[in-house]
Design a protein around this motif. Structure first.
Motif, PDB file in Angstrom:
ATOM      1  N   THR A 122       3.370 -13.270   1.886  1.00 13.75           N
ATOM      2  CA  THR A 122       3.945 -11.963   2.188  1.00 13.75           C
ATOM      3  C   THR A 122       3.454 -10.960   1.166  1.00 13.75           C
ATOM      4  O   THR A 122       3.690 -11.116  -0.045  1.00 13.75           O
ATOM      5  N   LEU A 123       2.759  -9.934   1.628  1.00 14.20           N
ATOM      6  CA  LEU A 123       2.154  -8.944   0.734  1.00 14.20           C
ATOM      7  C   LEU A 123       3.131  -7.807   0.440  1.00 14.20           C
ATOM      8  O   LEU A 123       3.978  -7.454   1.271  1.00 14.20           O
ATOM      9  N   ARG A 124       2.973  -7.241  -0.738  1.00  8.55           N
ATOM     10  CA  ARG A 124       3.808  -6.113  -1.149  1.00  8.55           C
ATOM     11  C   ARG A 124       3.479  -4.881  -0.301  1.00  8.55           C
ATOM     12  O   ARG A 124       2.316  -4.513  -0.149  1.00  8.55           O
ATOM     13  N   LYS A 125       4.514  -4.213   0.164  1.00  7.45           N
ATOM     14  CA  LYS A 125       4.279  -2.965   0.894  1.00  7.45           C
ATOM     15  C   LYS A 125       3.803  -1.865  -0.044  1.00  7.45           C
ATOM     16  O   LYS A 125       3.174  -0.893   0.384  1.00  7.45           O
ATOM     17  N   ALA A 126       4.073  -2.026  -1.351  1.00 11.38           N
ATOM     18  CA  ALA A 126       3.683  -1.007  -2.332  1.00 11.38           C
ATOM     19  C   ALA A 126       2.228  -1.145  -2.782  1.00 11.38           C
ATOM     20  O   ALA A 126       1.720  -0.275  -3.490  1.00 11.38           O
ATOM     21  N   ALA A 127       1.555  -2.244  -2.382  1.00 10.32           N
ATOM     22  CA  ALA A 127       0.162  -2.453  -2.808  1.00 10.32           C
ATOM     23  C   ALA A 127      -0.756  -1.445  -2.129  1.00 10.32           C
ATOM     24  O   ALA A 127      -0.754  -1.318  -0.904  1.00 10.32           O
ATOM     25  N   LYS A 128      -1.537  -0.741  -2.943  1.00  9.80           N
ATOM     26  CA  LYS A 128      -2.433   0.285  -2.401  1.00  9.80           C
ATOM     27  C   LYS A 128      -3.814   0.219  -3.058  1.00  9.80           C
ATOM     28  O   LYS A 128      -3.956  -0.292  -4.166  1.00  9.80           O
ATOM     29  N   TRP A 129      -4.791   0.747  -2.335  1.00  7.19           N
ATOM     30  CA  TRP A 129      -6.121   0.929  -2.891  1.00  7.19           C
ATOM     31  C   TRP A 129      -6.101   2.160  -3.794  1.00  7.19           C
ATOM     32  O   TRP A 129      -5.165   2.968  -3.739  1.00  7.19           O
TER      33      TRP A 129
END
Length: 541
Positions: free
Chosen positions: A98-105
């Motif tokens: 499950t990936l973090r929704k806050a992860a961004k490029w």
């Protein structure tokens, strides 16, 4: 069946939910107003593309600019990265992350499961020509990983699939008890598909690169410096302290040391401690010399496709002649230990074995080496001649000179030293254009298979082309063994075969060794040698 246990690397079925690390500044610690650091990198990285990274110089950059599903704490423990939790199903054959929704490029766009699927499939694609294409199939046991590398099925059949934006599914051929540890590797970072499709091979240049790690690329002057700035879109940016990090590719230890003493570098590269300066360092700045054991081995690899190195008598003779204790303790002398086996005894879950010749005196080893060379037909009229390849570095040169001298002591041996810059050296070794080459292997993860798999005939970094079906069978069995004691027995059997075949002349087991300014804090003693800038901070001085 569905398993939801807490993270435990010793267990086969694991679920992840643990503390994410960044700079942990003790309360009340006065910080310097300028949070910038200059670090050594040893040499110029051959690439900044994570999927194409091969050695430590490249991996150092990948883990600063990008972040994978999992990461490592300052002390080398596996911690959540982009994946905030994970669980296994079907007896450990299927894993859901499950990936973090806050992860961004770094451009503010979201990091998704599709990015990881694209990256993993790109890495195994023969068109990418990754030196780590083997890794997902061999180390992680991902479904179809090996078959893709062998050209039997297309990359689209890799057992990695995005189930929506924030769920990644990884399917294995068979359960692997240490799977999660393998996923922290620098080659398994997500890569930005849109930048790659837009810029091609130039996507790694400043202005083109999009990354998802704690830092973003600001400047690159080849053979001079790589500058990274804090990534404001990094999901854990609030706990990052260092605003700017500059890496210097200095492959001359003495030059790096002089710059360090002039306060031009805050942390030298791993190994950036010139042996001839050790006495002065221990006298003048003893508290700035930082060492701890590292999961890695320094050795010389024999090319089995070049005669006479297809003859075990020659390989064994050259190995026996090396005075490991002298090299480790006198020539290097910063905590290294003589290597009689390839796997360091500090590898998690490994119990080392002792070889018969290990108990001999050096005189006895040399006597046996002379006998073997004579039996192989070498005389003063017909000496053993070969080239010894190493990458440009004064430390490697000194060890090569010492090795050549030790080999000449056992009889008619003539060695020509050949040095090449890092990128050329890697290319020569990958293409098999060498007879005997300097080699080193630093663990990709903390488990004995990361060392021993190197000698499997299908391993992508088996540059000497060693091939023993019995050895392959043992390592294949170890891959699927879920019992720790059984794996240890198999690993010991594998080491016994290597001790008979001598595919390498092992020299020493590494120690991590840096010179670090007293104002740099936050690093730990990671046995894999990784020090992430995101964990560091500069105290007032």
């Amino acid at each position: 069946m569905r398993m939801t246990q807490r993270l435990a690397l010793a267990a086969c079925l694991v679920a992840g939910s643990a503390k994410a690390f960044a700079a942990e500044v003790p309360a009340g610690t006065p910080l310097h107003p300028v949070q910038e650091i200059v670090r050594g990198n040893g040499t110029e990285p051959a690439t900044l593309d994570p999927n194409k990274s091969e050695g430590r110089p490249e991996s150092n950059m990948a883990v600063e600019l990008f972040e994978g599903l999992v990461s490592l704490s300052p002390d080398g423990k596996v911690i959540p990265g982009v994946a905030e939790k994970w669980e296994s199903r079907e007896g450990g054959k299927v894993w859901l992350f499950t990936l973090r929704k806050a992860a961004k490029w770094s451009d503010g766009s979201p990091v998704t499961a599709h990015d990881f699927e694209y990256s993993f499939k790109r890495m195994v694609d023969p068109k990418t020509a990754s030196q780590y294409a083997w890794y997902l199939g061999k180390a992680s046991n991902v479904k179809n990983g090996r078959a893709i590398v062998e050209g039997k099925v297309p990359p689209s059949e890799l057992g990695v699939k995005a189930l929506g934006e924030h769920t990644l599914q990884i399917t294995l051929e068979k359960p692997v008890s240490y799977l999660i540890a393998t996923l922290a590797h620098g080659s398994l970072m997500p890569v930005p598909r849109k930048a790659i499709e837009k810029y091609g091979d130039k996507w790694t240049e400043p202005g083109n690169m999009i990354s998802n790690g704690a830092y973003k690329l600001a400047e690159r002057v080849v053979n001079e410096r790589i500058v990274m700035l804090r990534n404001p879109h990094y999901w854990n940016n609030a706990k990052t302290v260092i605003d700017k990090v500059t890496f210097l590719p200095i492959n001359n230890q003495s030059a790096e040391y002089q710059r360090y003493r002039a306060n031009g570098i805050d942390m030298t590269a791993d190994g950036g401690v010139p042996p001839e300066q050790l006495k002065q360092i221990r006298r003048d700045i003893p508290n700035e010399l930082v060492t701890w054991p590292q999961l890695g081995t320094y050795c010389y690899v024999f090319n089995f496709r070049k005669k006479p190195f297809d003859d075990v008598r020659v390989r064994k003779a050259l190995s026996l002649a090396l005075q490991r204790e002298v090299i480790a303790q006198k020539l290097v002398g910063t905590g290294e230990t003589p290597a009689y086996s390839f796997t360091p005894e500090t590898a998690e879950g490994y119990t080392p074995i002792e070889h018969d010749w290990q108990r001999w005196t050096q005189a006895q080893r040399e006597e046996e080496a002379r006998r073997l060379l004579a039996e192989a037909g070498y005389t003063k009229a017909r000496p053993l001649r070969f080239e010894l390849l190493y990458n440009t570095n004064e430390g490697h040169k000194k060890i090569a000179l010492a090795a050549a001298w030790m080999w000449r002591r056992i009889g008619p041996v003539e060695v020509v030293l050949v040095n090449q810059e890092w990128k050329t050296f890697l290319d020569s070794r990958n293409r098999g254009q060498f007879e005997v080459s300097r080699y080193a292997w630093i663990a990709d993860y903390n488990e004995p298979s990361t060392m021993l798999d190197l000698f499997h005939s299908q391993h992508g970094n088996n540059d000497g082309k060693y091939n023993n079906p019995q050895y392959d069978a043992i390592m294949d069995r170890a891959k699927s063994a879920l019992d720790a004691a059984e794996r240890t027995r198999l690993y010991q059997d594998a080491e016994r075969i290597l001790a008979q075949d001598f595919p390498t002349a092992n020299v020493y087991h590494y120690s991590n060794r840096h010179l670090i300014k007293p104002w740099v804090k936050g690093y730990g003693h990671n046995p894999e040698g990784r020090i992430l800038t995101r964990d560091l901070y500069i105290v007032a001085h």
